[in-house]
Design an enzyme around this catalytic site. Sequence first.
Site, PDB file in Angstrom:
ATOM      1  N   GLY A   1       0.864  -1.193   0.000  1.00 12.75           N
ATOM      2  CA  GLY A   1       0.000   0.000   0.000  1.00 12.75           C
ATOM      3  C   GLY A   1       0.890   1.229   0.000  1.00 12.75           C
TER       4      GLY A   1
ATOM      5  N   GLU B   1       1.799  10.089   3.896  1.00 11.75           N
ATOM      6  CA  GLU B   1       0.841  10.135   5.017  1.00 11.75           C
ATOM      7  C   GLU B   1       1.559  10.538   6.297  1.00 11.75           C
ATOM      8  OE1 GLU B   1      -2.539   9.841   5.362  1.00 11.75           O
ATOM      9  OE2 GLU B   1      -2.558   9.837   3.174  1.00 11.75           O
TER      10      GLU B   1
ATOM     11  N   THR C   1       7.095   8.822   4.384  1.00 14.74           N
ATOM     12  CA  THR C   1       5.890   8.566   3.593  1.00 14.74           C
ATOM     13  C   THR C   1       5.025   9.829   3.553  1.00 14.74           C
ATOM     14  OG1 THR C   1       4.244   7.845   5.220  1.00 14.74           O
ATOM     15  CG2 THR C   1       5.927   6.229   4.604  1.00 14.74           C
TER      16      THR C   1
ATOM     17  N   ASN D   1      -3.510  -5.829  -6.004  1.00 10.33           N
ATOM     18  CA  ASN D   1      -4.194  -5.912  -4.715  1.00 10.33           C
ATOM     19  C   ASN D   1      -3.350  -6.833  -3.838  1.00 10.33           C
ATOM     20  OD1 ASN D   1      -5.787  -6.385  -2.519  1.00 10.33           O
ATOM     21  ND2 ASN D   1      -7.657  -6.773  -3.686  1.00 10.33           N
ATOM     22  N   ALA D   2      -2.625  -6.234  -2.885  1.00  6.57           N
ATOM     23  CA  ALA D   2      -1.677  -7.014  -2.074  1.00  6.57           C
ATOM     24  C   ALA D   2      -2.387  -7.998  -1.137  1.00  6.57           C
ATOM     25  CB  ALA D   2      -0.789  -6.070  -1.273  1.00  6.57           C
TER      26      ALA D   2
ATOM     27  N   ASP E   1      -5.037   1.937   5.294  1.00  4.02           N
ATOM     28  CA  ASP E   1      -6.397   2.462   5.439  1.00  4.02           C
ATOM     29  C   ASP E   1      -7.000   1.892   6.721  1.00  4.02           C
ATOM     30  OD1 ASP E   1      -6.138   3.814   3.048  1.00  4.02           O
ATOM     31  OD2 ASP E   1      -6.950   2.173   1.855  1.00  4.02           O
TER      32      ASP E   1
HETATM   33  N1  SAM Z   1       1.899   3.977   2.683  1.00  4.97           N
HETATM   34  C1  SAM Z   1       1.571   5.264   2.086  1.00  4.97           C
HETATM   35  C2  SAM Z   1       1.949   6.384   3.006  1.00  4.97           C
HETATM   36  O1  SAM Z   1       2.215   6.107   4.187  1.00  4.97           O
HETATM   37  O2  SAM Z   1       1.972   7.528   2.541  1.00  4.97           O
HETATM   38  C3  SAM Z   1       0.089   5.344   1.697  1.00  4.97           C
HETATM   39  C4  SAM Z   1      -0.878   5.247   2.818  1.00  4.97           C
HETATM   40  S1  SAM Z   1      -2.566   5.336   2.251  1.00  4.97           S
HETATM   41  C5  SAM Z   1      -3.474   5.804   3.639  1.00  4.97           C
HETATM   42  C6  SAM Z   1      -2.949   3.623   2.056  1.00  4.97           C
HETATM   43  C7  SAM Z   1      -2.593   3.137   0.670  1.00  4.97           C
HETATM   44  O3  SAM Z   1      -2.775   1.734   0.580  1.00  4.97           O
HETATM   45  C8  SAM Z   1      -3.460   3.760  -0.391  1.00  4.97           C
HETATM   46  O4  SAM Z   1      -2.656   4.318  -1.401  1.00  4.97           O
HETATM   47  C9  SAM Z   1      -4.311   2.595  -0.915  1.00  4.97           C
HETATM   48  O5  SAM Z   1      -4.681   2.755  -2.264  1.00  4.97           O
HETATM   49  C10 SAM Z   1      -3.370   1.439  -0.680  1.00  4.97           C
HETATM   50  N2  SAM Z   1      -4.035   0.143  -0.542  1.00  4.97           N
HETATM   51  C11 SAM Z   1      -5.143  -0.127   0.193  1.00  4.97           C
HETATM   52  N3  SAM Z   1      -5.468  -1.438   0.108  1.00  4.97           N
HETATM   53  C12 SAM Z   1      -4.533  -2.007  -0.705  1.00  4.97           C
HETATM   54  C13 SAM Z   1      -4.336  -3.319  -1.203  1.00  4.97           C
HETATM   55  N4  SAM Z   1      -5.153  -4.311  -0.862  1.00  4.97           N
HETATM   56  N5  SAM Z   1      -3.290  -3.545  -2.023  1.00  4.97           N
HETATM   57  C14 SAM Z   1      -2.449  -2.537  -2.384  1.00  4.97           C
HETATM   58  N6  SAM Z   1      -2.598  -1.267  -1.949  1.00  4.97           N
HETATM   59  C15 SAM Z   1      -3.619  -1.003  -1.123  1.00  4.97           C
END
Ligand code: SAM
Length: 254
Positions: free
Chosen positions: A72, A228, A226, A128-129, A151
């Site tokens: 993610g 976020e 990051t 999708n991880a 998330d």
């Molecule tokens: N890790 C980054 C940061 O700290 O800036 C992004 C945090 S953001 C709140 C969460 C990220 O996880 C989003 O970009 C979302 O699209 C991604 N994400 C959510 N579920 C995921 C999944 N199943 N597989 C891959 N990415 C996912």
Amino acid sequence: MSSKNSTNDEIKEPQKRFFRQRAHVNPLSFNNAFEYPSCPREFQEKDMKKLYAFSDEDDEKRSKKVDFLDVGCGFGGLTVGLAPLFPNKNVLGMEIRMKVTEYVRLRIKALRAKHPGQYGNAAVIKTNAMKFLPNYFEKGQISKMFFCFPDPHFKVKKHNRRIINYVLLTEYAYVLRPGGLLYTITDVYDLHKWMGDHCESHPCFVRVSQDEIDADKAVPVVFNNTEEGKKVARNNGKKFLNVFRRIPDDKVPL
Ligand code: SAM
């Protein structure tokens, strides 16, 4: 201006505002939207050379396999922060949102052009991880997995969308090498506790000591790099970290 410089100038860092996308996606509804490799060998043979830049020197120092996972990865701050710090490790960002993945791809491309010889060990894939991780990576291949500001899915009925749960931890334990580390960081205390409790109750993981965390050069990147994490810092929010070690199979209690 030399032709080399003009090429580098043409590859500009992408602008985030053109790659914004709805923040939350439902990872459970994305079943058929991605092409997953049928096995790790297919991923290694088909994708590794396309994703990473390898030089002849790298052949000796760097393996042709992924070492670190930024799960993610969002806009990729951790992936591009870790790559120069661990030049002999291949770092892979995994991101579910298409436009965001494209932003990270272009960001890495621009960084490679700007810093020749660096960032060849950083890459991103759209996936999708939460699905088919063992199709990408062999048992015990990965040495570090990062879950930065995942998330939170606050509502109880949506907790099944959280990226740390007992079943997924079993997959993470499968791809992590014995002694490999799993990091989580969030500004949401309840989620921090949820992730810590789930790891603690999983037989394949033990909590890492504070001394070891203090000596870990990946930790400041997890805290500070990051997108976020930077947002939380700007708002004077708190960040909560868990680090767990994958214990060897023969030490897992039955
Ligand atoms: N890790 C980054 C940061 O700290 O800036 C992004 C945090 S953001 C709140 C969460 C990220 O996880 C989003 O970009 C979302 O699209 C991604 N994400 C959510 N579920 C995921 C999944 N199943 N597989 C891959 N990415 C996912």
